[in-house]
Design an enzyme around this catalytic site. Structure first.
Site, short mmCIF file in Angstrom:
data_model
loop_
_atom_site.label_atom_id
_atom_site.label_comp_id
_atom_site.label_asym_id
_atom_site.label_seq_id
_atom_site.Cartn_x
_atom_site.Cartn_y
_atom_site.Cartn_z
N ASN A 209 0.86 -1.19 0.00
CA ASN A 209 0.00 0.00 0.00
C ASN A 209 0.89 1.24 0.00
O ASN A 209 2.13 1.13 -0.04
CB ASN A 209 -0.98 -0.02 1.18
CG ASN A 209 -0.28 -0.11 2.53
OD1 ASN A 209 0.84 0.39 2.70
ND2 ASN A 209 -0.93 -0.73 3.51
N LYS A 211 1.60 3.45 2.33
CA LYS A 211 2.47 3.56 3.51
C LYS A 211 3.66 2.60 3.38
O LYS A 211 4.81 2.99 3.66
CB LYS A 211 1.67 3.25 4.77
CG LYS A 211 2.46 3.33 6.08
CD LYS A 211 1.52 3.14 7.26
CE LYS A 211 2.26 3.26 8.59
NZ LYS A 211 3.15 2.11 8.83
N GLU A 212 3.40 1.38 2.95
CA GLU A 212 4.47 0.39 2.79
C GLU A 212 5.42 0.79 1.66
O GLU A 212 6.63 0.58 1.76
CB GLU A 212 3.87 -0.99 2.53
CG GLU A 212 3.15 -1.56 3.74
CD GLU A 212 2.22 -2.71 3.39
OE1 GLU A 212 1.82 -3.44 4.33
OE2 GLU A 212 1.86 -2.87 2.20
N ASP A 279 -5.35 -8.41 1.34
CA ASP A 279 -5.39 -9.86 1.11
C ASP A 279 -6.22 -10.17 -0.14
O ASP A 279 -5.86 -11.04 -0.94
CB ASP A 279 -6.00 -10.57 2.32
CG ASP A 279 -5.16 -10.46 3.57
OD1 ASP A 279 -3.93 -10.24 3.45
OD2 ASP A 279 -5.72 -10.60 4.67
#
Length: 338
Positions: A209, A211-212, A279
């Site tokens: 995402n 943030k990652e 997921d």
């Protein structure tokens, strides 16, 4: 070079998903919900007393990825760790009941990972985690490699679901490739943890995402230009074939080796709960690839699946019929980002 996918192309491919097989490897956990009411403060401490009225258990982590694949008509096998405890037995039974084929490595030295959430009047009061995130033992590592050797040759697509609980290490992707007759051409998809980013070198696709993506690339992602720079830098650093950055309400961005970037607008019409949406994205993408979808079409399909899931409460799944209805009602929107 990716080509845009039409609604007709997506709809025509939906029937090919049934029975396609995906292997999931990673951190599995039990999500337990204790639901009740809080009407008084404890005399023992200044905390509410929650009277539990309902207890629910759901598959979390890699288990939720596998469950999503099955819900879309695919077949999922799962290699994961669990403890030699009652929770491990519950986990095994739940996987079976969900239609997943479990290959659980039982570890005496660590508990089954559990996330316990206490809810009262639709508010989460507290979360309790039982887990051991240390590196796996030599014995467990050997059992994992034996499972890989026995299972990987039967799959064209493998998902690595990394929740930072010790299952994924620096050699896992290389071990997966060694176990496959396809070698480097095996499609390995990774749902990453930034602290393990160096473990994913050469993956076919990563699905971070925003943030990652920011944490893994060590770059800001506040606007389109920053997202483009961070995604491209991360893909080059890892020598990955593709990066699919999920952008929440802004959809997703697919980065390729030719510096080509496709933006897919979100298909969500209502958002109640984003739990488990990541997921769903990797599960749907993996199953579509196993069915022969071109990558961009697979990502668009996953975008629709995530749009269905976030319109439900709790970690949910999408069905092919629900996705079909969304495609027919809202044709895909995509454009090249430069």
């Amino acid at each position: 070079m990716h080509k845009q996918c039409s609604p007709a192309e997506l709809l025509n491919r939906l029937d090919t998903l049934a029975g396609k097989r995906v292997l999931v490897i990673g951190d599995v956990m039990l999500d337990t919900y204790l639901v009740g009411d809080a009407q008084r403060i404890s005399p023992e401490a200044p905390v509410p007393v929650v009277k539990i009225e309902e207890e629910r258990h759901l598959l979390g982590g890699a288990g939720n990825v596998a469950r999503n694949i099955v819900a879309l008509g695919g077949e999922a096998s799962l290699i994961a760790l669990c403890g030699c405890d009652a929770d491990g037995e519950r986990l095994h039974s739940m996987l079976r009941d969900a239609g997943v084929t479990p290959h659980l490595v039982r570890c005496k030295e660590r508990p089954t990972t559990i996330k316990i959430r206490v809810l009262a009047r639709n508010q989460q009061m507290i979360r309790l985690d039982k887990e051991d995130s240390s590196a796996v033992s030599t014995e467990a590592g050997h059992e994992i490699r034996e499972a890989l050797a026995g299972l990987v040759p039967g799959f064209d697509v493998v998902v690595v679901s990394d929740y930072g609980k010790g299952m994924v290490d620096a050699t896992l992707l290389a071990d997966i490739r060694r176990a496959s007759p396809q070698g480097d051409t095996l499609k390995i998809l990774v749902d990453p943890k930034p602290q393990n980013i160096s473990c994913y070198h050469g993956a076919y696709l990563l699905t971070p995402n925003t943030k990652e993506t920011s944490e893994a690339s060590r770059m800001p992602v506040e606007d389109k230009e920053q997202i483009l720079a961070a995604g491209r830098a991360l893909r080059r650093e890892l020598d990955a074939d593709h990066i699919l950055t999920t952008l929440g309400a802004d959809g997703m961005a697919l980065f390729g080796r030719e510096e080509e970037v496709w933006h897919v607008a979100t298909s969500a019409r209502q958002v109640f709960d984003v739990t488990g949406a990541g997921d769903t994205v990797i599960a749907a993408t993996a199953l579509a690839l196993a069915a022969g979808f071109p990558l961009l079409s697979a990502c668009v399909f996953a975008n629709y699946a995530a749009g269905v899931v976030v319109g439900k409460v709790g970690a949910s799944t999408a069905s092919v019929s629900e996705i079909q209805a969304q495609i027919e009602a809202f044709p895909p929107e995509m454009d090249r980002w430069r």
